[in-house]
Design an enzyme around this catalytic site. Structure first.
Site, PDB file in Angstrom:
ATOM      1  N   HIS A 133       0.843  -1.206   0.000  1.00 15.99           N
ATOM      2  CA  HIS A 133       0.000   0.000   0.000  1.00 15.99           C
ATOM      3  C   HIS A 133       0.875   1.253   0.000  1.00 15.99           C
ATOM      4  CE1 HIS A 133      -3.388   2.635   1.350  1.00 15.99           C
ATOM      5  NE2 HIS A 133      -2.393   3.269   1.952  1.00 15.99           N
ATOM      6  N   GLU A 134       1.886   1.272   0.860  1.00 13.52           N
ATOM      7  CA  GLU A 134       2.751   2.454   0.945  1.00 13.52           C
ATOM      8  C   GLU A 134       3.581   2.625  -0.329  1.00 13.52           C
ATOM      9  OE1 GLU A 134       2.257   4.608   3.111  1.00 13.52           O
ATOM     10  OE2 GLU A 134       0.928   3.360   4.334  1.00 13.52           O
ATOM     11  N   HIS A 137       1.600   4.450  -2.903  1.00 16.24           N
ATOM     12  CA  HIS A 137       1.622   5.913  -2.788  1.00 16.24           C
ATOM     13  C   HIS A 137       2.866   6.483  -3.472  1.00 16.24           C
ATOM     14  CE1 HIS A 137      -1.894   6.796  -0.462  1.00 16.24           C
ATOM     15  NE2 HIS A 137      -1.549   6.029   0.543  1.00 16.24           N
ATOM     16  N   GLU A 210      -6.437   6.992  -1.146  1.00 15.29           N
ATOM     17  CA  GLU A 210      -6.317   5.809  -0.288  1.00 15.29           C
ATOM     18  C   GLU A 210      -6.934   4.597  -0.965  1.00 15.29           C
ATOM     19  OE1 GLU A 210      -4.632   5.322   2.614  1.00 15.29           O
ATOM     20  OE2 GLU A 210      -3.865   7.324   2.154  1.00 15.29           O
TER      21      GLU A 210
END
EC number: 3.4.24.-
Length: 292
Positions: A133-134, A137, A210
């Protein structure tokens, strides 16, 4: 950095500069506004080049060497290769509240920060889900504008609080009695509106990012169910033990808002509801043909 990201970054900096100039005008008319503009230029420069280091310092995060956390680096390196980005540095945040965030001005200068609590409560699959997930980003170029927003919003809150106290104490000379009489009202407005402005900046980063990071991360790791389980664990842990000593201006950077229920920040949702994120991950798993 693409044209869209330059545009988003420019709009953000222009808005924050305008807000600081408005505060300066309230305090000292045209002179105050000019000083605020100069301060904003300096802040914009340092925010662009050093915002990642500032955020890491706020949380006392320490960059890990590979021999300190070989398994963690193995996870990050493998997922970064899958994402098609350089392997970022890894930082550890000394708190038992489980969470994670990414920072840096571009993929070549990125850092993924994880807390001690995150490493303690997640298994390898769940940790891979969070790291993916990070990394999403970073891949989607969200980290620059997220980090800039955190630093600039924090600066606005600090300046407004300082200015509010100075107005209360009558610390700005050279004004007539009418201006002095309006000092109390100006202080109240500054103290109340500055946190609101900071939270609105976070919301402007777009909660949709998100969702996108969840989706991209699920595809990178191939384990949407693992990210869903990690979100549930982090959400529960944060509700029991929110971060108390952090900066609310950074709430939007974390995978789950770490300030739940502890401050004014709770009135402004910087993240989509966790349950909705899990439901979307369930649908993503179905589309990928993966059991959830």
């Amino acid at each position: 950095m693409g044209l869209g990201m330059w545009l988003r970054t420019g709009v953000l900096m222009a808005f924050l500069t305008g807000l600081l100039m408005a505060i300066g005008y309230v305090l000292g008319n045209e002179t105050g506004m000019m000083f605020a503009f100069m301060f904003a230029l300096v802040m914009n420069f340092f925010s662009y080049w050093y915002s990642d280091k500032i955020v890491l310092t706020w949380y006392r995060a320490r960059i890990l060497e590979e021999d300190e956390a070989p398994e963690l680096y193995e996870i990050v390196r493998g997922l970064a290769q899958e994402a098609g980005i350089p392997t970022p540095k890894i930082a550890i945040v000394p708190t038992e509240t489980p969470n994670a965030f990414a920072t840096g001005r571009n993929p070549k200068n990125a850092v993924v920060a994880v807390t001690q609590g995150l490493l303690r409560i997640l298994n390898r699959d769940e940790l891979e889900g969070v790291i993916a997930h990070e990394l999403s980003h970073i891949k989607n170029r969200d980290v620059l504008i997220q980090t800039l927003a955190a630093v600039m919003a924090g600066a606005i809150m600090m300046v407004a609080r300082w200015a509010g106290w100075m107005l209360w104490l009558g610390g700005f000379g050279g004004r007539d009695r009418d201006r002095d009489a309006s000092g109390a009202l100006g202080a109240i407005l500054l103290i109340v509106l500055a946190p609101i402005a900071a939270m609105l900046i976070q919301m402007a980063i777009s909660r949709a990012r998100e969702y996108l990071a969840d989706e991209t991360g699920a595809k990178i790791s191939g384990k949407p169910w693992a990210l869903a389980r990690a979100l549930e664990k982090i959400e529960h842990a944060v509700s029991m033990r929110p971060i108390k000593n952090g900066n609310p201006a950074t709430a939007h950077m974390f995978i789950i808002n770490p300030f739940r229920g502890v401050s004014f920040a709770e009135l402004f949702s910087t993240h989509p509801p966790t349950q909705k994120r899990i439901e979307r991950l369930r649908k993503i798993a179905e589309n990928m043909g993966i059991a959830f």
